[in-house]
Design a protein around this motif. Sequence first.
Motif, PDB file in Angstrom:
ATOM      1  N   SER A 211      21.838 -35.037 -18.156  1.00 33.07           N
ATOM      2  CA  SER A 211      22.211 -36.354 -18.693  1.00 33.07           C
ATOM      3  C   SER A 211      21.111 -36.896 -19.589  1.00 33.07           C
ATOM      4  O   SER A 211      21.381 -37.560 -20.595  1.00 33.07           O
ATOM      5  CB  SER A 211      22.487 -37.334 -17.559  1.00 33.07           C
TER       6      SER A 211
ATOM      7  N   GLN B 155      28.784 -39.445 -18.108  1.00 35.47           N
ATOM      8  CA  GLN B 155      29.017 -38.806 -16.811  1.00 35.47           C
ATOM      9  C   GLN B 155      29.848 -39.703 -15.896  1.00 35.47           C
ATOM     10  O   GLN B 155      30.665 -39.230 -15.130  1.00 35.47           O
ATOM     11  CB  GLN B 155      27.678 -38.479 -16.160  1.00 35.47           C
TER      12      GLN B 155
ATOM     13  N   ASP C 282      29.355 -35.007 -20.760  1.00 39.86           N
ATOM     14  CA  ASP C 282      28.444 -34.933 -19.619  1.00 39.86           C
ATOM     15  C   ASP C 282      29.262 -34.834 -18.338  1.00 39.86           C
ATOM     16  O   ASP C 282      29.798 -35.819 -17.849  1.00 39.86           O
ATOM     17  CB  ASP C 282      27.542 -36.173 -19.607  1.00 39.86           C
ATOM     18  N   GLU C 283      29.368 -33.632 -17.813  1.00 41.71           N
ATOM     19  CA  GLU C 283      30.136 -33.363 -16.597  1.00 41.71           C
ATOM     20  C   GLU C 283      31.469 -34.107 -16.592  1.00 41.71           C
ATOM     21  O   GLU C 283      31.716 -34.954 -15.751  1.00 41.71           O
ATOM     22  CB  GLU C 283      29.311 -33.748 -15.359  1.00 41.71           C
TER      23      GLU C 283
HETATM   24 MG   LIG Z   1      23.812 -36.187 -15.119  1.00 39.12          MG
END
Ligand SMILES: [Mg+2]
Lengths: 485, 306
Positions: free
Chosen positions: B41, B81, B157-158
């Motif tokens: 991140s 995220q 991000d994820e």
């Molecule tokens: Mg992260």
Amino acid sequence: MHTILVLVRKDFTNFFRNKPALLLTFVIPFVMIYLFGQIFGINRKDSGPNGIPLAVVNLSDNPGAAKLVDALKAEKSFRVLTKFVNPDKSTRPLTEADARALMQGSDAPFRFALVIPADLISTKTIGLRFKILSNPRNEIETQTVNGVLQKTIFTNVPELLAQSLQARAKDFLGDARLQKFNGAIAGAVAGTFGGDKAQIERDLSGGDFGISQLTQSPKPADPTLRRLDPTPAPARSAASVAATASAAPKSDPPTLDSHPSPAASAAAQIIKFETEQVVGANVKSPAATAIVGGWAIQFLLFALSASAVSLFRERDAGIFQRLLASPVTRAQILLGKFVYGVSIGLIQLLVLFFAGRILFGIEVEKHLGLLILVCAFAAAACTSFGMLLAAIAPNAEAANGMATFLIMMMSALGGAWFPISLMPQFIQQFSKLTLVYWSMEGFSNVLWAGMSFVQLLPVLGILGGITAVVMSLAIWRFNRGKIFE
Amino acid sequence: MLSLASVTKRYGSLTALAGVSLNIERGEFFGLLGPNGAGKSTTMSLIAGLRAPDTGTLTLDGQPLNAGSAVARLSLGLVPQHIALYSELNADENLRIFGSLYGLSGSDLRARIDAALEAVQLTDRRRDAVKTFSGGMQRRLNLVAALLHRPKLLLCDEPTVGVDPQSRNAIFEYLEQLNRDGLTIIYSTHYMEEATRLCSRIGIIDHGKLHALGTLDELLTKLPFEEEIRFPATPATAALAAQLPAHGELTTTTDGLHRFRPHPATKLSSFFSLAESHALPGRLFTSQRPTLEALFLHLTGRTLRE
Ligand SMILES: [Mg+2]
Ligand SMILES: Nc1ncnc2c1ncn2[C@@H]1O[C@H](COP(=O)(O)OP(=O)(O)OP(=O)(O)O)[C@@H](O)[C@H]1O
């Protein structure tokens, strides 16, 4: 049982972690109790307000009037001004015109003046005549001042009162017959209650009806006094005479003096107060202006700090990441919040003032333009306060805790709850440091004193200055703080 | 297109990124694979301009990426995220807000919102408050909210945390489609399956360091073995385990699994006859092709999910 203990312990642990909750539970109530205690004089030997400015103009040469002025000076509820200080530091007695001048302007040093007229004791009417000039921005304050004034006059100069009665009687009966009347009364009193007839007669003609003994040290709670109903006969008849002879008394008996002695309430009816409102005489609801303004600004502060605290929610939701990754700058996020706060605050204030118009007849439309201006400045100052909170607090809970504490403090100190003149002097010094005070100043300048735009400039300047300084601090803190991390 | 040169980022005394260098070409689907706290991140936020690096430089199309550069922001899209949406507002309103911030308006914005909602199958829920969405639906909206302005580089991000396999697949297909249409994507994850399936090139990151970088095949050749045999670490297998170090590399994971990587000289058949000699049934053993997981363990000494 064990389960419950574990759960209880968990709550205690959480509670002691949560500084704002601790603050709300212990510190805020304590501070509030202290403030109220100060105002109502708990723990002070002498209760009641302290040092309310009062201009006294004495036009009478009666020695009793001078005594009254001294008594007023000794009365700790008042801070008395009797002299006008010339530029060259020499002084002269205050005139009524001086007093009126002192009561004008946005930050008038005096809101009450007592004029003791030259014909304090007239042979034409029974009773004493006083003139009270007032700029009664606040109902509680006005009532309080009237009450304390009447109490002081009555308890300290009963002989003035009696002189007035005797003068009227002399005019009515003639000298000889009055003497006969006094002699007859003295005889009757001596016969009924005992005592030296000659002494009583002397006292009567000197105007001493024995009221002074009763009221000089009024012990209203003394049960014997109450049981015996000790109002002296002359005072009682005087009261009934006054009730018919003089116009209905203007104001009620003292409000602060919650146990008026019977004699005092009787006498209150023969002391005539001619009350003249120097400022805002044609304002329909003076009390409502202060009440609506005070509460509106307090709730505005609550609403706006809540909106600023929503910055934390947006941060925690990661929305700032999305915003800052788009062509949006930190300054724009803050400015957006600010503009929103000012707009919602302006709307809230105007809605509340219009509600005040419907409920209490506050004259909103007459001053609408300037009212909007003042409301916008007040809303801006309140918004900047909320933003600063969000900027310095580590999280939403802390910000909310601090907001509650500071808003209650500022409202109490700034005069939203009760007139600041009722607070001890050292607390009053802090009033002007609050934006509540200046916002309320602004409202009352427009709605109460009916000021023009130019006259409003100082207050607008102060509110604008507060906004600029507080916002700069907030932005500086935002840039160094964690909210955008 | 994008390049990071010796980028370092510290939070107080903690070094989140320690000298990361990386080049990403136009049209790539780049994977950043690493466990919690690896610095994924942080890398994304530096590229997105949310933070400035302590040392090192980032350039986009040859231009230095300094925080606040408006041009760079228009060509970047960030999928945070966490779900970064106004949960009280509905899907439509959210997209309208984020689209408007990029200067979109009118029928153009309208059309893009319609297309975006269609692409992630949220058209029939467009008027519902986001807080009433399931986790997977929120994820999908979170994704398209970063695409309305048609960025050249998308930072994901994820983006599939908490999404069921079916929705996950839909997201994958959507991203693959976008990539085929020319979008460059940087995709961070701690699922090696995702990186394996999606990414043309992968960077393995841990503790703020880029441990390996390359295509899947390039990465796997870094493993000094071709096959890995796993079996439970129990008293019954202890005797076998004691003999194995002579034939290859044996490691034991924290979750009680032996991993044996035979030396190139060691034949698999000889391993199994050894197992038989200890009267261990064949079902105890699983044989695996080398994976990113194995590579990660080899490089960092820990598993991806630790
Ligand atoms: Mg992260
Ligand atoms: N705002 C911050 N303040 C302090 N430390 C931070 C901050 N953000 C991240 N860190 C630390 O930096 C390191 C890297 O964090 P980062 O969020 O980049 O990891 P990540 O790879 O995204 O992990 P995850 O898979 O859990 O999202 C971690 O040790 C984390 O604790």
